[in-house]
Design a protein around this motif. Sequence first.
Motif, short mmCIF file in Angstrom:
data_model
loop_
_atom_site.label_atom_id
_atom_site.label_comp_id
_atom_site.label_asym_id
_atom_site.label_seq_id
_atom_site.Cartn_x
_atom_site.Cartn_y
_atom_site.Cartn_z
N ARG A 29 0.84 -1.20 0.00
CA ARG A 29 0.00 0.00 0.00
C ARG A 29 0.87 1.25 0.00
NH1 ARG A 29 -5.31 -0.19 3.00
NH2 ARG A 29 -6.06 -2.33 2.81
N HIS A 123 -1.35 3.96 8.55
CA HIS A 123 -0.70 3.06 7.60
C HIS A 123 -0.02 1.96 8.40
CE1 HIS A 123 1.27 1.80 3.94
NE2 HIS A 123 2.47 1.98 4.44
N LEU A 124 0.19 0.82 7.78
CA LEU A 124 0.89 -0.27 8.46
C LEU A 124 2.20 -0.57 7.75
CD1 LEU A 124 -1.79 -2.99 9.38
CD2 LEU A 124 -0.86 -1.15 10.78
N HIS A 173 2.96 -6.70 10.85
CA HIS A 173 2.55 -5.32 10.56
C HIS A 173 3.16 -4.81 9.25
CE1 HIS A 173 1.48 -5.28 14.88
NE2 HIS A 173 0.64 -4.32 14.54
N ASN A 175 4.29 -3.86 5.50
CA ASN A 175 3.53 -3.43 4.33
C ASN A 175 3.85 -4.31 3.12
OD1 ASN A 175 1.86 -1.82 2.69
ND2 ASN A 175 3.60 -0.52 2.09
N LYS A 177 2.40 -8.11 0.93
CA LYS A 177 1.26 -9.01 0.71
C LYS A 177 1.78 -10.34 0.20
CE LYS A 177 -3.39 -9.17 -1.23
NZ LYS A 177 -4.44 -8.40 -1.93
N GLN A 193 0.25 -10.94 7.59
CA GLN A 193 -0.05 -9.52 7.36
C GLN A 193 -1.54 -9.32 7.05
OE1 GLN A 193 2.49 -11.13 5.73
NE2 GLN A 193 4.18 -10.28 6.93
N ARG A 197 -3.98 -7.13 9.31
CA ARG A 197 -4.51 -5.87 8.77
C ARG A 197 -5.98 -5.70 9.14
NH1 ARG A 197 -0.73 -6.21 4.41
NH2 ARG A 197 -1.98 -7.72 3.27
N HIS A 200 -6.56 -3.85 12.22
CA HIS A 200 -6.32 -2.40 12.14
C HIS A 200 -7.35 -1.70 11.26
CE1 HIS A 200 -2.41 -1.76 14.23
NE2 HIS A 200 -2.34 -3.06 14.08
N SER A 201 -8.44 -2.38 10.97
CA SER A 201 -9.54 -1.81 10.18
C SER A 201 -10.25 -0.72 10.98
CB SER A 201 -10.53 -2.91 9.80
OG SER A 201 -11.74 -2.37 9.32
N ASP A 233 -9.28 -7.33 1.49
CA ASP A 233 -7.98 -6.81 1.92
C ASP A 233 -7.63 -5.50 1.22
OD1 ASP A 233 -5.50 -7.07 3.41
OD2 ASP A 233 -4.54 -7.48 1.49
N LEU A 238 -7.43 1.58 6.96
CA LEU A 238 -6.66 1.40 8.18
C LEU A 238 -6.75 2.61 9.11
CD1 LEU A 238 -3.42 -0.02 6.52
CD2 LEU A 238 -5.21 -1.35 7.65
#
Length: 269
Positions: A29, A123-124, A173, A175, A177, A193, A197, A200-201, A233, A238
């Motif tokens: 992301r 952001h993660l 955590h 960033n 995928k 991840q 994630r 953290h929504s 996803d 986030l």
Amino acid sequence: MQNEAWLRIGSFLTVLVVMMVWEALLPNRVSPVPRSKRWLSNFFLVFCGALVGRLMVPAGLAVVAIYANNIHFGVFNILGLPDWLAIFLSVVMLDCLIYWQHRVFHRVPILWRLHKVHHADPHLDASTGLRFHPIEIALSLLVKALGILILGIPVEAILIFEILLNASAIFNHSNIKLPNWLEWPLRKLIVTQAMHRIHHSQVVKETDSNYGFCLSIWDRLFNSYTKQAKAGDDGLVLGLKEYTDEASNTGISTVLLMPFGDKPSNNNH
């Protein structure tokens, strides 16, 4: 003790560098906030947390284990299990303890005020796994020390667990995928991840799920597992709704004072 410290620092830096390079090469992301500003806040909290830990337990949590062993206190010291079994069970039980600690920090309002500093990151990436308020770090140390004392955790298990906990937090955590053929089988054992994630929504029901840090079994066992976000996803948003602007979620003074502010919580904690 000296070798333990170097081993912990070395493993921590290795995992952190590997995941940050991976993120840079294959990011999942794009951050809505400049990376430099997020990293300044996040790594400052890392420094504060390390300082708190050093002041609270100068020689580390190992001293608690040594004390429990010397007075023959704690479940595993009393049972007299083989070393390998005591170490294995200790690591598993400590991971379960952290799962429940995490869950309690979401449910108790005053504790959520501290923990929301972690969730306010919009952001993660690897740095988010280290973004915890120093007071939360202090409370977590007390919880772990109590767990070590009651269970009679061996010193070796503490080293293994601390390395796994830090590595897991950085890893899940990050960033990145993972491909589906790897992600779905892997999350049957550890927190990935994509699985984390969801936690953290900005959707409350999703935030209040997937509490695990290392082993993924606890969320399934204690009915807090969410397989997939409602928006998927890629569509998952986030952070926290009340901390969406840059000024409210980054900055050294901002993150340090966040628990003491009067902003309402969209999580109804």
